[in-house]
Write an enzyme that holds these catalytic residues in place. Sequence first.
Site, PDB file in Angstrom:
ATOM      1  N   ASP A   1       5.961  -8.507  -2.719  1.00  0.00           N
ATOM      2  CA  ASP A   1       4.540  -8.848  -2.675  1.00  0.00           C
ATOM      3  C   ASP A   1       4.338 -10.285  -2.199  1.00  0.00           C
ATOM      4  O   ASP A   1       4.791 -11.224  -2.866  1.00  0.00           O
ATOM      5  CB  ASP A   1       3.945  -8.661  -4.078  1.00  0.00           C
ATOM      6  N   ASP A   2       3.687 -10.450  -1.076  1.00  0.00           N
ATOM      7  CA  ASP A   2       3.379 -11.774  -0.509  1.00  0.00           C
ATOM      8  C   ASP A   2       4.634 -12.537  -0.082  1.00  0.00           C
ATOM      9  O   ASP A   2       4.638 -13.768  -0.059  1.00  0.00           O
ATOM     10  CB  ASP A   2       2.576 -12.651  -1.498  1.00  0.00           C
TER      11      ASP A   2
ATOM     12  N   CYS B   1      -3.120  -6.752  -0.326  1.00  0.00           N
ATOM     13  CA  CYS B   1      -2.322  -5.808  -1.129  1.00  0.00           C
ATOM     14  C   CYS B   1      -2.718  -4.340  -1.048  1.00  0.00           C
ATOM     15  O   CYS B   1      -1.904  -3.494  -0.692  1.00  0.00           O
ATOM     16  CB  CYS B   1      -2.365  -6.252  -2.588  1.00  0.00           C
TER      17      CYS B   1
ATOM     18  N   ARG C   1      -0.789  -1.259   1.079  1.00  0.00           N
ATOM     19  CA  ARG C   1      -0.115  -0.178   0.353  1.00  0.00           C
ATOM     20  C   ARG C   1      -0.687   1.197   0.702  1.00  0.00           C
ATOM     21  O   ARG C   1       0.043   2.194   0.748  1.00  0.00           O
ATOM     22  CB  ARG C   1      -0.216  -0.432  -1.158  1.00  0.00           C
TER      23      ARG C   1
ATOM     24  N   LYS D   1       4.292  -2.606  -8.832  1.00  0.00           N
ATOM     25  CA  LYS D   1       2.858  -2.731  -8.569  1.00  0.00           C
ATOM     26  C   LYS D   1       2.366  -1.571  -7.720  1.00  0.00           C
ATOM     27  O   LYS D   1       2.890  -1.320  -6.644  1.00  0.00           O
ATOM     28  CB  LYS D   1       2.615  -4.067  -7.867  1.00  0.00           C
TER      29      LYS D   1
ATOM     30  N   HIS E   1      -1.435  -0.599  -7.203  1.00  0.00           N
ATOM     31  CA  HIS E   1      -2.590  -1.197  -6.522  1.00  0.00           C
ATOM     32  C   HIS E   1      -3.337  -0.267  -5.569  1.00  0.00           C
ATOM     33  O   HIS E   1      -3.889  -0.696  -4.557  1.00  0.00           O
ATOM     34  CB  HIS E   1      -2.191  -2.495  -5.794  1.00  0.00           C
TER      35      HIS E   1
ATOM     36  N   SER F   1      -2.471  -6.320  -9.159  1.00  0.00           N
ATOM     37  CA  SER F   1      -1.720  -7.581  -9.012  1.00  0.00           C
ATOM     38  C   SER F   1      -1.479  -8.270 -10.354  1.00  0.00           C
ATOM     39  O   SER F   1      -2.276  -8.134 -11.283  1.00  0.00           O
ATOM     40  CB  SER F   1      -2.480  -8.550  -8.090  1.00  0.00           C
TER      41      SER F   1
ATOM     42  N   HIS G   1       4.361 -12.705  -5.724  1.00  0.00           N
ATOM     43  CA  HIS G   1       2.918 -12.965  -5.834  1.00  0.00           C
ATOM     44  C   HIS G   1       2.699 -13.922  -7.008  1.00  0.00           C
ATOM     45  O   HIS G   1       3.338 -13.769  -8.053  1.00  0.00           O
ATOM     46  CB  HIS G   1       2.215 -11.625  -6.084  1.00  0.00           C
TER      47      HIS G   1
ATOM     48  N   ASP H   1       4.547  -6.609   1.599  1.00  0.00           N
ATOM     49  CA  ASP H   1       3.198  -6.052   1.842  1.00  0.00           C
ATOM     50  C   ASP H   1       2.325  -6.920   2.730  1.00  0.00           C
ATOM     51  O   ASP H   1       1.369  -6.444   3.321  1.00  0.00           O
ATOM     52  CB  ASP H   1       2.475  -5.776   0.509  1.00  0.00           C
ATOM     53  N   ASN H   2       2.642  -8.208   2.798  1.00  0.00           N
ATOM     54  CA  ASN H   2       1.885  -9.130   3.671  1.00  0.00           C
ATOM     55  C   ASN H   2       2.557 -10.488   3.650  1.00  0.00           C
ATOM     56  O   ASN H   2       3.467 -10.731   2.850  1.00  0.00           O
ATOM     57  CB  ASN H   2       0.397  -9.257   3.260  1.00  0.00           C
TER      58      ASN H   2
ATOM     59  N   LYS I   1      -1.144 -14.714   4.664  1.00  0.00           N
ATOM     60  CA  LYS I   1      -1.861 -13.621   3.986  1.00  0.00           C
ATOM     61  C   LYS I   1      -3.374 -13.708   4.216  1.00  0.00           C
ATOM     62  O   LYS I   1      -3.942 -14.797   4.212  1.00  0.00           O
ATOM     63  CB  LYS I   1      -1.580 -13.716   2.476  1.00  0.00           C
TER      64      LYS I   1
HETATM   65 MG    MG Z   1       0.418  -8.905  -1.360  1.00  0.00          MG
END
Ligand code: MG
Length: 489
Positions: free
Chosen positions: A41-42, A81, A85, A134, A136, A159, A237, A289-290, A310
């Site tokens: 994540d991130d 996010c 996803r 996660k 989301h 998150s 994240h 994810d980003n 992001k």
């Molecule tokens: Mg993310």
Amino acid sequence: MNKRGFAYLKSLGLVSLGLVTSVAEAKEPARNPNIVLIFADDLGYGDLGCFGASQYQTPHLDQLAARGMKFTHFYVSQAVCSASRAALMTGCYANRVGISGALNPFAETGLNPDEETIAEVLKKKDYRTIAIGKWHLGHHPQFLPTSQGFDEYLGIPYSNDMWPLTYDNVRATPQTNVRKASFPELPLLENTQKIDEFRTIADQEKITTLYTEKAVRFIHDNQNSPFFLYLAHSMPHVPLAVSEKFKGKSNQGLYGDVLMEIDWSVGEIVAALEQCGLTENTLVIFTSDNGPWLNFGNHAGSAGGLRQGKGTSFEGGQRVPCIMAFPGTIPAGTVCSNIASTIDLLPTFAALAGAPLPSRKIDGISILPLLAGNFSANPRNEFYYYYRQNSLEAVRKGDWKLVFPHPGRNYEGFAPGQNGLGGKVNDQFNFEGGLYDLRRDPGERYNLQPFYPEIVAELEKVARQAREDLGDDLTGNPGKNRRKPGSLN
Ligand code: MG
């Protein structure tokens, strides 16, 4: 190439008949391959050792890349996010399935249960399926993994910053942060039931280990059946948290420590596969994810020199590191610079498992030829960069990216935050459009639009197709083929 890997490629028509006769046929039919999909994540483009990280090591991920393939032009559908996803799970651009932004604990929408997820596709071939981490894509029971093709779920529904603590990890009050103060405690769900909650940052220190132990158990318990393990880490994240075993271990503070723990987690999973004798029958994928949430400064990752991060459609937002390993099938130590995306994973997995594609239109294309090292196949040569509700902010064809004028997030011109606190950003910056050659200008710095009208015209054509199909808020086009998210009402 081992027999099994060879059998997959043969069944897919990727190996010529002449070659087939020169290799002993596998007697028993090859069992469908397992798939392990690890989603950080991130985590930014420059955050792994083999993608340029310099203040900590990621030996397990680097080893995974050495045993497999590194993708250097791998994209998420949107740099946020929930949208990212939704696209990963359905093989569709996120706006096709009606998911944008990041769902919060009060959201009344989620991934429409009518959409077919990767897990549902693989269930048709009797895969055991688990989602860990996660989710989301909606926290109500009808949107959770166990309603979307997963046999099991353990994780947090959104998150790890959607809890009643501010970014200094202090409990919010209506006076300090009215929005955060209204959030419920961050729940840990098992299937659809809350079994625990994370109330302090110390509670979150166990999260990566908790997910990893569950993943390792699942591999051991399901070694005799094909399985799909989706592990979506909550880290890195913000708020960052790391277990004792990695505290202070990197030269890049807490962020580096967290990355080292994620790398450790990958090592545990790879070791479990090895112990079960599944290494050569398992496709392992690691991606994010980003891009990095740059205004968090030393608690954010690195976009590795790509523009912005992001929440933007620039390369730093949507291009992520990606590693795929499948010994005997993916040639070791290879680098793929063809365009590929998380939306291509669903059709790729379907092809590997021999499962039918979803009946509704999807956007992904099988990238199996790339996995076989056939880079001239180039299954995807175009990509749409949507952001916000439904704004077509850029398109790519080959090496060229055409950015349209759009309001968006700009991290430039502000001091980043420190030690968990976010610095300012401008979310309404008016970006001018431009034409960029991503081969010689991956940082999108030099606008070539005035010099290549014929390339601009070609990319405009790609954009027209996108607008007709999926619409575009920037040009006021509703599009023809967008579907609704799931909704409580
Ligand atoms: Mg993310």
